[in-house]
Design a protein around this motif. Structure first.
Motif, PDB file in Angstrom:
ATOM      1  N   HIS A  69      31.287  46.987  47.879  1.00 54.02           N
ATOM      2  CA  HIS A  69      32.023  45.715  47.128  1.00 54.02           C
ATOM      3  C   HIS A  69      31.004  44.623  46.965  1.00 54.02           C
ATOM      4  N   LYS A  70      29.669  45.085  47.200  1.00 57.65           N
ATOM      5  CA  LYS A  70      28.650  43.856  47.079  1.00 57.65           C
ATOM      6  C   LYS A  70      28.402  43.498  45.411  1.00 57.65           C
ATOM      7  N   GLY A  71      28.092  42.240  45.208  1.00 57.71           N
ATOM      8  CA  GLY A  71      27.832  41.746  43.896  1.00 57.71           C
ATOM      9  C   GLY A  71      28.764  41.844  42.896  1.00 57.71           C
ATOM     10  N   VAL A  72      28.474  41.688  41.523  1.00 58.19           N
ATOM     11  CA  VAL A  72      29.187  41.693  40.605  1.00 58.19           C
ATOM     12  C   VAL A  72      29.930  43.371  40.294  1.00 58.19           C
ATOM     13  N   LYS A  73      28.966  44.047  40.544  1.00 60.06           N
ATOM     14  CA  LYS A  73      29.470  45.525  40.100  1.00 60.06           C
ATOM     15  C   LYS A  73      30.388  46.108  41.236  1.00 60.06           C
ATOM     16  N   SER A 120      38.422  45.335  42.202  1.00 62.31           N
ATOM     17  CA  SER A 120      39.271  45.102  41.262  1.00 62.31           C
ATOM     18  C   SER A 120      40.025  46.245  40.684  1.00 62.31           C
ATOM     19  N   ARG A 121      39.202  47.275  40.324  1.00 58.98           N
ATOM     20  CA  ARG A 121      39.606  48.418  39.770  1.00 58.98           C
ATOM     21  C   ARG A 121      40.421  49.322  40.979  1.00 58.98           C
ATOM     22  N   ILE A 168      34.986  35.481  40.367  1.00 63.03           N
ATOM     23  CA  ILE A 168      34.519  36.614  39.638  1.00 63.03           C
ATOM     24  C   ILE A 168      35.965  38.060  39.634  1.00 63.03           C
ATOM     25  N   LEU A 169      36.403  37.817  40.832  1.00 69.66           N
ATOM     26  CA  LEU A 169      37.338  38.829  41.013  1.00 69.66           C
ATOM     27  C   LEU A 169      38.727  38.335  39.925  1.00 69.66           C
ATOM     28  N   ARG A 170      38.813  37.201  40.176  1.00 71.24           N
ATOM     29  CA  ARG A 170      39.923  36.600  39.411  1.00 71.24           C
ATOM     30  C   ARG A 170      39.619  36.953  37.646  1.00 71.24           C
ATOM     31  N   PHE A 171      38.520  36.661  37.321  1.00 76.72           N
ATOM     32  CA  PHE A 171      38.085  36.922  35.889  1.00 76.72           C
ATOM     33  C   PHE A 171      38.458  38.346  35.767  1.00 76.72           C
ATOM     34  N   PHE A 172      38.117  39.374  36.473  1.00 77.79           N
ATOM     35  CA  PHE A 172      38.314  40.923  36.180  1.00 77.79           C
ATOM     36  C   PHE A 172      40.061  41.192  36.093  1.00 77.79           C
TER      37      PHE A 172
END
Length: 319
Positions: A47-51, A57-58, A80-84
Motif C-alpha cells: 500500500h506504499k505510495g499513490v499506487k 481503496s479498491r 489521497i485515499l479520500r480522493f479515490f
C-alpha cells in the motif's frame, strides 16, 4: 487517542459497525471491540505510495459496504485515499486539527494561552458531521482492569522516560533522581518502558545501576506490554504514547511537560488536570509536537522541574 472515542461511538450506537484502517502495529489497541473490524494498511509494502493507496481503496471497497467515511488523520495519505473514494462517496467527514489556534498558542510573541478543543472532541466532531453525535464521558474508572496485586502491598510504578523529541524529555539525571527517591519505599516496584534499540540499551544500564528497577523494554510483545501497563498503579511519562496507552486502561499518569502543553489538546483520556507536571514559562509552549529546537537553548521548561516535585506527585497518586 482514537480508541476511547471509537468505543464511545459504538456504545452509543448499538446498530453501528466500524472498519478501522491503520498500520498493523496498532491492531492490538482495537482487539476485542465489538462491531469493529480492523483492516491493516501495509504502508511500507503493497500500500506504499499513490499506487498502493489506490490498491488499498479498491481493496476496502471490495470487502466492505461503507455508508460513510471518517478521516481522523487528515494527512497526505488520507487525502489521497479520500480522493479515490470521493467518486462513489458523498458522506466523507474530515478532522479539523485547529492549526490556526495551535499557531496562536505556540508562537513566540503574543501567545493566546488558553485550552484548545481536545483531540478527542475533534474526533467526535467528525462523527457528528456524519450524523452520529456522541457524548464524551472521560471517566477513567470505566477503563480500569487492575488485578489483585494490591493485596500483596506492592505498588507498580511504570516509568517511560523517552519521547520522540528531546524537547519533550525530562533530563535523565533528574529522572534517575526520582527513581532513587521511589526506591526508598520497599512496597514500590519500578518497571521501565521503552521502544527503540537505543532506548532498550539505555534502560538496561539503568537496571544495572539502580537496584530494584526492572526494565521490560524489548522483552515482550506489544500485546503483553499493554497487559502489563493495565496492571500499573501509576505511569510516569512524558507527553508521549505511553501516557495514552496507560490512559486507555484507566491508569493514572503523572506526565511531565516541557516544550509542549496540555492546552494543545493532546492530554491523556480522563487524566486529572493536576496530574500534569509543568512550570509556567513565558515561552511555553513553543510547539505543538515538541519538534522545534529550544530557541532559548537551555530547555528551562524541563530543567527547572525539580525531581522532588515529580516524586511527590507520584506518591500522591500511589497513596
Amino acid at each position: 487517542m482514537t480508541v476511547p472515542v471509537i468505543k464511545t461511538l459504538l456504545q452509543q450506537y448499538p446498530g453501528l459497525k466500524i472498519t478501522f484502517v491503520s498500520n498493523t502495529f496498532v491492531a492490538p489497541l482495537f482487539a476485542g471491540i465489538e462491531r469493529l473490524q480492523f483492516h491493516a494498511a501495509d504502508l511500507k509494502g503493497k500500500h506504499k505510495g499513490v499506487k498502493g493507496l489506490f490498491l488499498l481503496s479498491r481493496e476496502l471497497a471490495k470487502l466492505y459496504d461503507f455508508d460513510a467515511i471518517a478521516d481522523l488523520h487528515n494527512v497526505l495519505r488520507t487525502k489521497i485515499l479520500r480522493f479515490f473514494f470521493s467518486v462513489s462517496f458523498k458522506s466523507i467527514a474530515v478532522v479539523d486539527k485547529g492549526r490556526k489556534e495551535k499557531k496562536e498558542l505556540t508562537r513566540k510573541e503574543y501567545k493566546i494561552l488558553k485550552p484548545l478543543k481536545s483531540t478527542f472532541e475533534r474526533y467526535a466532531d467528525v462523527f457528528a458531521e456524519l450524523g452520529l453525535p456522541i457524548r464524551l464521558n472521560q471517566d477513567i474508572s470505566a477503563f480500569r482492569t487492575l488485578t489483585d496485586h494490591k493485596s500483596t502491598g506492592v505498588r507498580l510504578v511504570g516509568v517511560a522516560p523517552f519521547a520522540q523529541h528531546a524537547e519533550k524529555m525530562y533530563p535523565h539525571d533528574k529522572m534517575k533522581a526520582v527513581l532513587r527517591m521511589l526506591l526508598q519505599h520497599e512496597h514500590i516496584k519500578i518497571l521501565l518502558f521503552g521502544g527503540g534499540k537505543a532506548e532498550v540499551a539505555l534502560l538496561q544500564e539503568w537496571e544495572k545501576e539502580l537496584s530494584g528497577v526492572e526494565s521490560v523494554a524489548g522483552k515482550m510483545s506489544f500485546v503483553d506490554e499493554l497487559k502489563l501497563i493495565a496492571q500499573l498503579d501509576v505511569m510516569v511519562s512524558m507527553d508521549s504514547a505511553n501516557m495514552h496507552l496507560a490512559s486507555l486502561h484507566g491508569v493514572p499518569v503523572v506526565s511531565i511537560w516541557g516544550a509542549t502543553h496540555p492546552y494543545a489538546g493532546f492530554y491523556g483520556w480522563g487524566q486529572a488536570p493536576d496530574n500534569a507536571v509543568q512550570i509556567d514559562l513565558y515561552c511555553r509552549p513553543c510547539s505543538v509536537f515538541g519538534n522545534k529546537p529550544c530557541f532559548r537553548g537551555d530547555l528551562a521548561c524541563m530543567h527547572s522541574i525539580s525531581p522532588v516535585v515529580v516524586y511527590k506527585k507520584i506518591m500522591e497518586k500511589i497513596n
